[in-house]
Design a protein around this motif. Structure first.
Motif, PDB file in Angstrom:
ATOM      1  N   TRP A   1       0.862  -1.195   0.000  1.00 32.35           N
ATOM      2  CA  TRP A   1       0.000   0.000   0.000  1.00 32.35           C
ATOM      3  C   TRP A   1       0.895   1.240   0.000  1.00 32.35           C
ATOM      4  O   TRP A   1       1.682   1.441   0.912  1.00 32.35           O
ATOM      5  N   ARG A   2       0.782   2.045  -1.047  1.00 33.68           N
ATOM      6  CA  ARG A   2       1.586   3.260  -1.155  1.00 33.68           C
ATOM      7  C   ARG A   2       0.662   4.465  -1.244  1.00 33.68           C
ATOM      8  O   ARG A   2      -0.419   4.386  -1.826  1.00 33.68           O
ATOM      9  N   TRP A   3       1.123   5.588  -0.667  1.00 40.28           N
ATOM     10  CA  TRP A   3       0.329   6.817  -0.738  1.00 40.28           C
ATOM     11  C   TRP A   3       1.248   8.024  -0.905  1.00 40.28           C
ATOM     12  O   TRP A   3       2.389   8.033  -0.459  1.00 40.28           O
ATOM     13  N   TRP A   4       0.739   9.017  -1.621  1.00 35.90           N
ATOM     14  CA  TRP A   4       1.440  10.274  -1.852  1.00 35.90           C
ATOM     15  C   TRP A   4       0.562  11.404  -1.335  1.00 35.90           C
ATOM     16  O   TRP A   4      -0.534  11.657  -1.878  1.00 35.90           O
ATOM     17  N   LYS A   5       1.008  12.064  -0.283  1.00 35.08           N
ATOM     18  CA  LYS A   5       0.209  13.123   0.333  1.00 35.08           C
ATOM     19  C   LYS A   5       0.234  14.379  -0.543  1.00 35.08           C
ATOM     20  O   LYS A   5       1.251  14.741  -1.113  1.00 35.08           O
ATOM     21  N   ILE A   6      -0.912  15.045  -0.616  1.00 37.64           N
ATOM     22  CA  ILE A   6      -1.049  16.284  -1.373  1.00 37.64           C
ATOM     23  C   ILE A   6      -0.863  17.457  -0.416  1.00 37.64           C
ATOM     24  O   ILE A   6      -1.580  17.576   0.589  1.00 37.64           O
ATOM     25  N   SER A   7       0.123  18.322  -0.701  1.00 35.27           N
ATOM     26  CA  SER A   7       0.397  19.481   0.142  1.00 35.27           C
ATOM     27  C   SER A   7       0.326  20.755  -0.705  1.00 35.27           C
ATOM     28  O   SER A   7       0.828  20.807  -1.839  1.00 35.27           O
ATOM     29  N   LEU A   8      -0.320  21.797  -0.161  1.00 30.16           N
ATOM     30  CA  LEU A   8      -0.449  23.072  -0.860  1.00 30.16           C
ATOM     31  C   LEU A   8       0.779  23.963  -0.649  1.00 30.16           C
ATOM     32  O   LEU A   8       0.918  25.000  -1.302  1.00 30.16           O
ATOM     33  N   ARG A   9       1.659  23.569   0.240  1.00 27.16           N
ATOM     34  CA  ARG A   9       2.862  24.357   0.502  1.00 27.16           C
ATOM     35  C   ARG A   9       3.951  24.007  -0.505  1.00 27.16           C
ATOM     36  O   ARG A   9       4.320  22.852  -0.651  1.00 27.16           O
ATOM     37  N   ARG A  10       4.437  25.014  -1.198  1.00 31.28           N
ATOM     38  CA  ARG A  10       5.472  24.765  -2.201  1.00 31.28           C
ATOM     39  C   ARG A  10       6.788  24.322  -1.566  1.00 31.28           C
ATOM     40  O   ARG A  10       7.534  23.536  -2.132  1.00 31.28           O
ATOM     41  N   SER A  11       7.042  24.849  -0.394  1.00 29.73           N
ATOM     42  CA  SER A  11       8.319  24.534   0.251  1.00 29.73           C
ATOM     43  C   SER A  11       8.306  23.191   0.978  1.00 29.73           C
ATOM     44  O   SER A  11       9.352  22.689   1.367  1.00 29.73           O
ATOM     45  N   ALA A  12       7.110  22.648   1.142  1.00 30.42           N
ATOM     46  CA  ALA A  12       7.009  21.400   1.908  1.00 30.42           C
ATOM     47  C   ALA A  12       7.529  20.229   1.085  1.00 30.42           C
ATOM     48  O   ALA A  12       7.223  20.091  -0.106  1.00 30.42           O
TER      49      ALA A  12
ATOM     50  N   GLU B   1       4.677   3.912   2.522  1.00 27.00           N
ATOM     51  CA  GLU B   1       4.475   2.550   2.022  1.00 27.00           C
ATOM     52  C   GLU B   1       4.312   1.577   3.173  1.00 27.00           C
ATOM     53  O   GLU B   1       5.014   1.651   4.179  1.00 27.00           O
ATOM     54  N   TRP B   2       3.333   0.678   3.009  1.00 30.31           N
ATOM     55  CA  TRP B   2       3.182  -0.464   3.904  1.00 30.31           C
ATOM     56  C   TRP B   2       3.367  -1.729   3.084  1.00 30.31           C
ATOM     57  O   TRP B   2       2.864  -1.832   1.966  1.00 30.31           O
ATOM     58  N   ALA B   3       4.068  -2.669   3.629  1.00 31.79           N
ATOM     59  CA  ALA B   3       4.222  -3.987   3.003  1.00 31.79           C
ATOM     60  C   ALA B   3       3.778  -5.026   4.035  1.00 31.79           C
ATOM     61  O   ALA B   3       4.461  -5.259   5.027  1.00 31.79           O
ATOM     62  N   ILE B   4       2.611  -5.618   3.794  1.00 32.85           N
ATOM     63  CA  ILE B   4       2.006  -6.527   4.760  1.00 32.85           C
ATOM     64  C   ILE B   4       1.995  -7.933   4.182  1.00 32.85           C
ATOM     65  O   ILE B   4       1.560  -8.143   3.042  1.00 32.85           O
ATOM     66  N   ALA B   5       2.470  -8.890   4.943  1.00 34.12           N
ATOM     67  CA  ALA B   5       2.474 -10.285   4.513  1.00 34.12           C
ATOM     68  C   ALA B   5       1.040 -10.791   4.354  1.00 34.12           C
ATOM     69  O   ALA B   5       0.117 -10.318   5.018  1.00 34.12           O
ATOM     70  N   ARG B   6       0.871 -11.758   3.480  1.00 35.83           N
ATOM     71  CA  ARG B   6      -0.461 -12.261   3.140  1.00 35.83           C
ATOM     72  C   ARG B   6      -1.258 -12.700   4.365  1.00 35.83           C
ATOM     73  O   ARG B   6      -2.429 -12.379   4.510  1.00 35.83           O
ATOM     74  N   GLN B   7      -0.631 -13.420   5.272  1.00 32.90           N
ATOM     75  CA  GLN B   7      -1.343 -13.967   6.430  1.00 32.90           C
ATOM     76  C   GLN B   7      -1.696 -12.902   7.467  1.00 32.90           C
ATOM     77  O   GLN B   7      -2.513 -13.155   8.364  1.00 32.90           O
ATOM     78  N   ASP B   8      -1.098 -11.682   7.352  1.00 32.92           N
ATOM     79  CA  ASP B   8      -1.351 -10.631   8.337  1.00 32.92           C
ATOM     80  C   ASP B   8      -2.296  -9.534   7.828  1.00 32.92           C
ATOM     81  O   ASP B   8      -2.610  -8.608   8.569  1.00 32.92           O
ATOM     82  N   VAL B   9      -2.718  -9.631   6.580  1.00 32.58           N
ATOM     83  CA  VAL B   9      -3.508  -8.546   5.977  1.00 32.58           C
ATOM     84  C   VAL B   9      -4.837  -8.355   6.698  1.00 32.58           C
ATOM     85  O   VAL B   9      -5.231  -7.232   7.030  1.00 32.58           O
TER      86      VAL B   9
END
Length: 223
Positions: free
Chosen positions: A50-61, A67-75
């Protein structure tokens, strides 16, 4: 708590192992308000990325992807992951991910009935009987009149109106397994019934016509 160098190395190796496995599902999308982050879901034979890219309105930020990597048996036990998948992609995708991770997803049983019947029509009679013992969905498919009509047509090449009528009364499966001698007897009986019915209909029409003519003559005869 920060990870040691060895633990980070092991975690990276584990993530690469999950990501390099056979791909089963991939989806990308944007999370609903208020976050509206861009997300990517990867389901492999070994787990979920699971990957995510946060949206920020700050140009300087400077915002780095997560990222999360979860094994099949733990999902299924990873509550945050399940909630994020449901929030971003919906309940159906969440259930599909769980089924894939449990390796209990039956693709054939989820096919439309018409498509299953079409596939079964290409099988031999022995394979159709064996298919009926695989699952309830396959059994329902193998008992449909549409399938047995196709099988009957493959073995007999043509279908007469009398046989069509018999199939309505007895189902195509019973007609198919009826021996030829008995089938001929049933067809002969059906033809006789059709002839008798046609004769009765003609007599009824003739009587109605005579009654109509008599009524017309009476009307003309009146002064």
């Amino acid at each position: 708590m920060e990870l040691t160098a060895e633990e980070r190395k092991a975690e990276q190796k584990r993530r690469r192992f999950i990501a390099s496995a056979w791909m089963l599902l991939e989806k990308t999308g944007q999370a609903p308000a208020p976050s509206k982050d861009y997300c990517q879901l990867l389901v492999t034979t070994e787990g979920v990325i699971w990957r995510w890219w946060k949206i920020s309105l700050r140009r300087s930020a400077v915002v780095y992807p997560g990222e999360w990597a979860i094994a099949r048996q733990d999902v299924e036990d990873h509550e945050r992951l399940i909630n994020e998948i449901e929030r971003t992609f919906g309940v159906d995708v969440k259930d599909q991910v769980i089924h894939l991770c449990n390796r209990s997803n039956d693709y054939l049983s989820k096919l439309p009935q018409k498509l299953l019947v079409k596939i079964a029509s290409y099988l031999t009679l022995e394979d159709v009987i064996a298919m009926a013992h695989c699952s309830k969905a396959f059994r329902r498919c193998c008992l449909t009149d549409c399938l047995w009509r196709n099988i009957f047509l493959q073995h007999h090449k043509q279908i007469t109106p009398e046989i069509e009528q018999l199939a309505v009364e007895h189902t195509w499966r019973k007609i198919f397994f009826t021996d030829k001698l008995r089938l001929q007897m049933l067809v002969s009986r059906q033809r006789s019934q059709i002839k008798i019915q046609d004769k009765l209909n003609k007599n009824e029409m003739q009587k109605n016509k005579e009654v109509t003519n008599n009524n017309n003559e009476e009307v003309v005869a009146q002064p």
